[in-house]
Structure formats: structure tokens, C-alpha cells
Scaffold this active site. Structure first.
Site, PDB file in Angstrom:
ATOM      1  N   GLY A 192       7.306  -2.202  15.883  1.00  4.44           N
ATOM      2  CA  GLY A 192       6.709  -1.119  16.638  1.00  4.44           C
ATOM      3  C   GLY A 192       6.194   0.060  15.849  1.00  4.44           C
ATOM      4  O   GLY A 192       5.571   0.959  16.421  1.00  4.44           O
TER       5      GLY A 192
ATOM      6  N   CYS B  47     -20.350  -9.640  31.243  1.00  2.00           N
ATOM      7  CA  CYS B  47     -20.716  -9.039  32.526  1.00  2.00           C
ATOM      8  C   CYS B  47     -19.518  -8.364  33.185  1.00  2.00           C
ATOM      9  O   CYS B  47     -18.964  -8.854  34.175  1.00  2.00           O
ATOM     10  CB  CYS B  47     -21.322 -10.103  33.429  1.00  2.00           C
ATOM     11  SG  CYS B  47     -22.785 -10.799  32.669  1.00  2.00           S
ATOM     12  N   GLU B  48     -19.083  -7.280  32.590  1.00  2.00           N
ATOM     13  CA  GLU B  48     -17.979  -6.463  33.091  1.00  2.00           C
ATOM     14  C   GLU B  48     -18.234  -5.030  32.632  1.00  2.00           C
ATOM     15  O   GLU B  48     -18.572  -4.810  31.471  1.00  2.00           O
ATOM     16  CB  GLU B  48     -16.634  -6.885  32.447  1.00  2.00           C
ATOM     17  CG  GLU B  48     -16.128  -8.248  32.793  1.00  2.00           C
ATOM     18  CD  GLU B  48     -15.496  -8.340  34.170  1.00  2.00           C
ATOM     19  OE1 GLU B  48     -15.180  -7.286  34.761  1.00  2.00           O
ATOM     20  OE2 GLU B  48     -15.339  -9.464  34.649  1.00  2.00           O
TER      21      GLU B  48
ATOM     22  N   GLU C  69      11.003  -6.588  12.994  1.00  3.32           N
ATOM     23  CA  GLU C  69      10.003  -7.458  13.627  1.00  3.32           C
ATOM     24  C   GLU C  69       8.642  -6.779  13.663  1.00  3.32           C
ATOM     25  O   GLU C  69       7.980  -6.787  14.701  1.00  3.32           O
ATOM     26  CB  GLU C  69      10.438  -7.787  15.063  1.00  3.32           C
ATOM     27  CG  GLU C  69      11.809  -8.425  15.192  1.00  3.32           C
ATOM     28  CD  GLU C  69      12.297  -8.516  16.640  1.00  3.32           C
ATOM     29  OE1 GLU C  69      11.652  -7.935  17.533  1.00  3.32           O
ATOM     30  OE2 GLU C  69      13.335  -9.168  16.861  1.00  3.32           O
TER      31      GLU C  69
ATOM     32  N   TYR D 238      -5.981  -1.298  26.388  1.00  4.54           N
ATOM     33  CA  TYR D 238      -5.031  -0.239  26.015  1.00  4.54           C
ATOM     34  C   TYR D 238      -5.701   1.119  25.806  1.00  4.54           C
ATOM     35  O   TYR D 238      -5.071   2.021  25.240  1.00  4.54           O
ATOM     36  CB  TYR D 238      -4.316  -0.584  24.697  1.00  4.54           C
ATOM     37  CG  TYR D 238      -3.701  -1.947  24.584  1.00  4.54           C
ATOM     38  CD1 TYR D 238      -2.579  -2.306  25.335  1.00  4.54           C
ATOM     39  CD2 TYR D 238      -4.211  -2.880  23.693  1.00  4.54           C
ATOM     40  CE1 TYR D 238      -2.002  -3.555  25.191  1.00  4.54           C
ATOM     41  CE2 TYR D 238      -3.629  -4.134  23.536  1.00  4.54           C
ATOM     42  CZ  TYR D 238      -2.522  -4.464  24.295  1.00  4.54           C
ATOM     43  OH  TYR D 238      -1.951  -5.698  24.128  1.00  4.54           O
TER      44      TYR D 238
ATOM     45  N   TYR E 199      -3.472  -7.924  17.020  1.00  7.57           N
ATOM     46  CA  TYR E 199      -3.822  -7.975  18.444  1.00  7.57           C
ATOM     47  C   TYR E 199      -5.342  -8.046  18.635  1.00  7.57           C
ATOM     48  O   TYR E 199      -5.879  -7.483  19.589  1.00  7.57           O
ATOM     49  CB  TYR E 199      -3.229  -6.772  19.194  1.00  7.57           C
ATOM     50  CG  TYR E 199      -1.737  -6.624  19.038  1.00  7.57           C
ATOM     51  CD1 TYR E 199      -0.871  -7.489  19.708  1.00  7.57           C
ATOM     52  CD2 TYR E 199      -1.178  -5.651  18.208  1.00  7.57           C
ATOM     53  CE1 TYR E 199       0.510  -7.368  19.555  1.00  7.57           C
ATOM     54  CE2 TYR E 199       0.203  -5.522  18.056  1.00  7.57           C
ATOM     55  CZ  TYR E 199       1.035  -6.381  18.735  1.00  7.57           C
ATOM     56  OH  TYR E 199       2.393  -6.259  18.598  1.00  7.57           O
TER      57      TYR E 199
ATOM     58  N   ARG F 192       2.041  -5.113  13.787  1.00  5.72           N
ATOM     59  CA  ARG F 192       0.889  -4.218  13.624  1.00  5.72           C
ATOM     60  C   ARG F 192       0.874  -3.531  12.262  1.00  5.72           C
ATOM     61  O   ARG F 192      -0.171  -3.421  11.612  1.00  5.72           O
ATOM     62  CB  ARG F 192       0.946  -3.159  14.734  1.00  5.72           C
ATOM     63  CG  ARG F 192      -0.275  -2.279  14.840  1.00  5.72           C
ATOM     64  CD  ARG F 192      -0.021  -1.101  15.778  1.00  5.72           C
ATOM     65  NE  ARG F 192       0.477  -1.500  17.069  1.00  5.72           N
ATOM     66  CZ  ARG F 192      -0.284  -1.721  18.145  1.00  5.72           C
ATOM     67  NH1 ARG F 192      -1.587  -1.558  18.079  1.00  5.72           N
ATOM     68  NH2 ARG F 192       0.262  -2.095  19.290  1.00  5.72           N
TER      69      ARG F 192
ATOM     70  N   ARG G 270      -8.668  -4.844  23.052  1.00  7.00           N
ATOM     71  CA  ARG G 270      -7.835  -3.640  22.963  1.00  7.00           C
ATOM     72  C   ARG G 270      -8.473  -2.376  23.546  1.00  7.00           C
ATOM     73  O   ARG G 270      -7.792  -1.619  24.236  1.00  7.00           O
ATOM     74  CB  ARG G 270      -7.394  -3.385  21.514  1.00  7.00           C
ATOM     75  CG  ARG G 270      -6.508  -4.505  20.940  1.00  7.00           C
ATOM     76  CD  ARG G 270      -5.834  -4.107  19.623  1.00  7.00           C
ATOM     77  NE  ARG G 270      -4.814  -3.119  19.843  1.00  7.00           N
ATOM     78  CZ  ARG G 270      -4.940  -1.835  19.632  1.00  7.00           C
ATOM     79  NH1 ARG G 270      -6.037  -1.357  19.097  1.00  7.00           N
ATOM     80  NH2 ARG G 270      -3.967  -1.012  19.907  1.00  7.00           N
TER      81      ARG G 270
HETATM   82  C1  LIG Z   1       5.270  -7.243  20.048  1.00  6.18           C
HETATM   83  C2  LIG Z   1       6.649  -7.315  19.535  1.00  6.18           C
HETATM   84  C3  LIG Z   1       6.926  -6.915  18.222  1.00  6.18           C
HETATM   85  C4  LIG Z   1       5.890  -6.356  17.290  1.00  6.18           C
HETATM   86  O1  LIG Z   1       5.401  -5.098  17.641  1.00  6.18           O
HETATM   87  P1  LIG Z   1       4.493  -4.312  16.589  1.00  6.18           P
HETATM   88  O2  LIG Z   1       4.189  -3.041  17.276  1.00  6.18           O
HETATM   89  O3  LIG Z   1       3.259  -5.140  16.369  1.00  6.18           O
HETATM   90  O4  LIG Z   1       5.274  -4.123  15.341  1.00  6.18           O
HETATM   91  C5  LIG Z   1       8.224  -7.059  17.757  1.00  6.18           C
HETATM   92  N1  LIG Z   1       9.215  -7.555  18.543  1.00  6.18           N
HETATM   93  C6  LIG Z   1       8.970  -7.946  19.812  1.00  6.18           C
HETATM   94  C7  LIG Z   1      10.093  -8.491  20.614  1.00  6.18           C
HETATM   95  C8  LIG Z   1       7.699  -7.842  20.348  1.00  6.18           C
HETATM   96  O5  LIG Z   1       7.477  -8.212  21.610  1.00  6.18           O
END
Ligand SMILES: *Cc1c(COP(=O)(O)O)cnc(C)c1O
Length: 424
Positions: free
Chosen positions: A239, A346-347, A275, A318, A375, A278, A314
């Protein structure tokens, strides 16, 4: 350092002129820089050099086999969210012991596949899932290592569609329920409790929510250890955000992040699992597109390009901002005007940028949409019968197509007209 910069007035990806790729691949296409992926992966690892840790790349951000192979060869693990992603990770040479499996809706077939691959950990998101996993593992005569993904009820202060750590979201088990769920897990056959897990959201640009969540996670871990659970790792999810706008401040980098994480979790002596997706991939990629028409409407000017929302969703999904730059550097004194950069789909939601100040553009000009490595291609589709956008990787002065543009006939041939319909 961005891997995309002007050399002699022409935008390059590392040492490769983007016009040269365009001539062979055609537009639109995604281009990833191997050096940037490597550099970001290494920078993150260096920040945690002193402690046992594993960065599991969130491969939903970019699952091209060449990207996965790049990271796998550096020692990365993978955070997967489907059986398909397990197969991709294995195909890229990632061993099961470096795979964690997240997601609220794991199917029984996916669980069985993950057990056959003997993955490091299932991040379990509910009690029904825990029971299903126990049943499958027992039937197979194996043990599933698990963490419970806890929802710490912390607002990640990010876009609503990518915030996952409050009680309004479908993700995880409320942290208040976690001790009871862990006790239950420990009593189930075929289950071995090995960790705790969270993931509070994406594109987090402040450390405060991470800090708040880590505090709660550390308390929970201590409570679980005191209750006799033998934890070996703590997974803090991903994240960490990246910079999308040239004039935005840099979000906290790996060093500041590591300082916060270690302050709260370092003393537990558990292996740390991350994890991030991005953070590694976003700014290692660009989407290149050609201007088809410039259309002066009554209220706005539209720059119509050949990339569309089906290639990069995106901006419309978002409200994301992606920097857009011409491939040929504009004159230093070029006048900027405000335009909408839109695709052919076409949107009304089909745009890459709205009301954006850009230098003059005309039909035939190439543009680069920056920060498109995460993404981007993975969310592409074939709406309007547009073939999936191709992908290219550069490495210094060499480059290769890492996914070719399929012919339209492949889309048509994938459909089946029943004989009873064709013959009536
Ligand atoms: C999407 C996701 C991530 C990665 O998020 P980033 O913002 O790309 O780092 C990590 N863990 C889980 C469970 C996710 O769903």
C-alpha cells in the site's frame, strides 16, 4: 530517477528511443524498464537489511511473466490473489515457500492448488474460509500455514475504491474478533497458525495510518503469543504510495516507512512480510499512444488518442492523475492550453486526463502516459473489440515485446456460434 527521460529532445525508456519501439509494435503499448523494477525492489530491501524479511510482490499490479521473472531472480516472493496468479508465480520460478495467498473469495480448487505448491502462508479472511481450508488440507493429508487477515479499522486516507482497512470494507476479520478466530484456527485439523496479516489500502501517502495500524497489529501479536500461538511472521501488507504528479511532494519512501514499521514491530522478533506492488511497478512503466485527432468542441478541446479506458482504466475508475508528456520534447517556450485527452471508446468516462494543461499536440504525435506500470495492463480489457494492449520491456539499450498484440481475429474466433443458430 525516472527511467523515462528526454535524450536529444526525444523521450527514451532507459536507452531506447520510444519511436523505435512504436515503429515495430504500433500504438498503444505499455513499456516497462527493467532497471527501474530492480532499483525499487533493491531500495526496499536495503531499508530492511538488518532484519529478517520477505517482500512478496503484489502481482495483481503487473503480472507479465517478464516482470515477475525480473523480480523472482532478485529473490522476491509473490502475493497472489488467485489460482491463476499462483500458476504465474510458479511459471516465473518463484518457489511455493515465497508465495502468500490473499483474497476474500478463495475457491476450494485454488486452495488445493496452493496446498499442492506448499505455499508459505494463506492469509485467511473469514471463519468460513478457515473451515473450508481445514477440510481440504485434512482431506489431502497436509497442513495449511495460515495468518488471519485482520482489519484494524484504520482509515488509510486514500481513495474510497482502494481503502480496505475499515469495518465498512469486505476485507479481513475485525481485529476485536481476531483472538477468538485464532483460538478456533489453532483447534482445527490441517491448520497451523504461523502469522498475523493486514493490508489497509493502497496509494497511502502518509505514515500516520500505517503507524496506527501497526500499533494495533503489534498489540494483537503480543496477545496471541501470550495465548500460546507460535507466530513466526507478521505481514503488514502493501500500500505504500508513489508520486503520480510531477508537482506533488514525494510520498514517504522505504527508509521512512522502515523506520516506522521497525519502531512498532521490530521488537517482536518476527520475520516481516510485505506485499507491495505499486511501489515497485508504478513508476517503472509508461503507456505510449498516438494522437488521432484534435477536435475543438464548443466548450473544450479534445485530444483524441488511440489508447482508451479499456487499456488504462485508472483515470475513470479511481479519478487517478497520470502525467502526460509528448514523446518529442516541446519547445521551452511552447504555450500550454487546457485539453481533455480522450480515447476512441464510446463512453463519456473514456478519458486519460481532463482539463489538462499540455503543449500543442497534433495528429500523429506520440504521447507517454507516465506511472502506468502498476494497475495498467493487468486491468486492460477488450471492450469495443479492441485487442489487448501489448507490453514491451527495455533493459539498457535492448528491448523486447513481452506480450504481443493479439489479432482481432483471435477475439472473434474465441466466440462460438452454435450450429443450431448458424443453420436455422
Ligand atoms: C492490492 C493488494 C496489495 C498491494 O497494494 P499496493 O498498493 O499495490 O502495494 C497488497 N496486499 C493485498 C492483500 C492487496 O489486495
Amino acid at each position: 530517477m525516472s527511467p523515462f527521460s528526454y535524450r536529444d529532445g526525444v523521450l527514451h525508456a532507459e536507452g531506447v528511443d520510444l519511436r523505435a519501439i512504436t515503429r515495430e509494435v504500433g500504438t498503444p503499448f505499455y513499456c516497462y524498464a527493467r532497471a527501474a523494477l530492480t532499483e525499487r525492489y533493491k531500495a526496499f530491501n536495503e531499508a530492511f537489511a538488518g532484519v529478517p524479511h520477505l517482500l512478496c510482490f503484489a502481482m495483481k499490479t503487473n503480472s507479465n511473466q517478464a516482470v515477475l521473472t525480473t523480480l523472482a531472480r532478485l529473490g522476491a516472493g509473490m502475493d497472489v490473489v488467485s489460482g491463476g496468479e499462483i500458476m504465474r508465480a510458479r511459471a516465473a520460478g518463484v518457489p511455493g515457500e515465497r508465495i502468500v495467498f490473499s483474497g476474500v473469495g478463495k475457491t476450494r480448487a485454488e486452495m488445493a492448488l496452493a496446498l499442492r505448491e506448499n505455499i508459505l502462508c494463506f492469509n485467511v479472511e473469514s471463519e468460513p474460509e478457515l473451515e473450508a481450508l481445514s477440510g481440504i488440507a485434512s482431506a489431502m493429508g497436509v497442513t495449511a500455514r495460515i495468518s488471519v487477515r485482520v482489519n484494524p479499522d484504520v482509515d488509510a486516507l486514500t481513495h474510497a475504491k482502494i481503502s480496505t482497512g475499515t469495518y465498512a470494507n469486505k476485507f479481513g476479520v475485525p481485529i476485536s474478533e481476531a483472538p477468538r478466530v485464532y483460538a478456533r484456527a489453532a483447534a482445527l485439523p490441517g491448520i497451523e497458525v504461523t502469522g498475523v496479516d493486514m493490508h489497509i489500502g493502497s496509494q497511502i501517502v502518509e505514515l500516520a495510518p500505517i503507524e496506527a495500524a501497526c500499533t494495533r497489529l503489534a498489540d494483537l501479536a503480543r496477545q496471541l503469543i501470550a495465548a500460546g500461538h507460535r507466530l513466526t511472521h507478521i505481514d503488514v501488507g502493501g500500500g505504500l504510495g508513489v508520486r503520480y504528479r510531477a508537482d506533488d511532494a514525494d510520498p514517504p519512501g522505504p527508509q521512512a516507512y522502515a523506520e516506522t514499521i521497525l519502531r512498532h514491530l521490530g521488537a517482536l522478533g518476527l520475520k516481516l512480510i510485505f506485499e507491495h506492488g505499486r511501489l515497485i511497478a508504478a513508476n517503472a512503466g509508461i503507456l505510449v499512444s498516438e494522437v488521432l485527432y484534435v477536435k475543438k468542441g464548443a466548450a473544450k478541446t479534445f485530444v483524441i488518442v488511440d489508447a482508451a479506458m479499456n487499456d488504462l482504466v485508472r483515470p475513470t475508475l479511481y479519478e487517478a492523475w497520470h502525467e502526460i508528456v509528448p514523446v518529442i520534447a516541446p519547445a521551452p517556450d511552447a504555450l500550454h492550453s487546457h485539453v481533455d485527452v480522450v480515447g476512441p471508446v464510446c463512453e463519456s468516462g473514456d478519458y486519460l486526463a481532463q482539463n489538462r494543461a499540455l503543449p500543442p499536440l497534433k495528429a500523429g504525435d506520440l504521447i507517454g502516459v507516465l506511472s502506468a506500470g502498476a494497475y495498467g495492463a493487468v486491468q486492460a480489457g477488450t471492450y469495443n473489440t479492441r485487442p489487448l494492449v501489448p507490453e514491451v520491456m527495455v533493459d539498457g539499450t535492448r528491448w523486447a515485446t513481452i506480450r504481443a498484440r493479439p489479432p482481432v481475429t483471435a477475439l472473434i474466433d474465441a466466440d462460438n456460434v452454435p450450429s443450431w443458430l448458424a443453420q436455422d
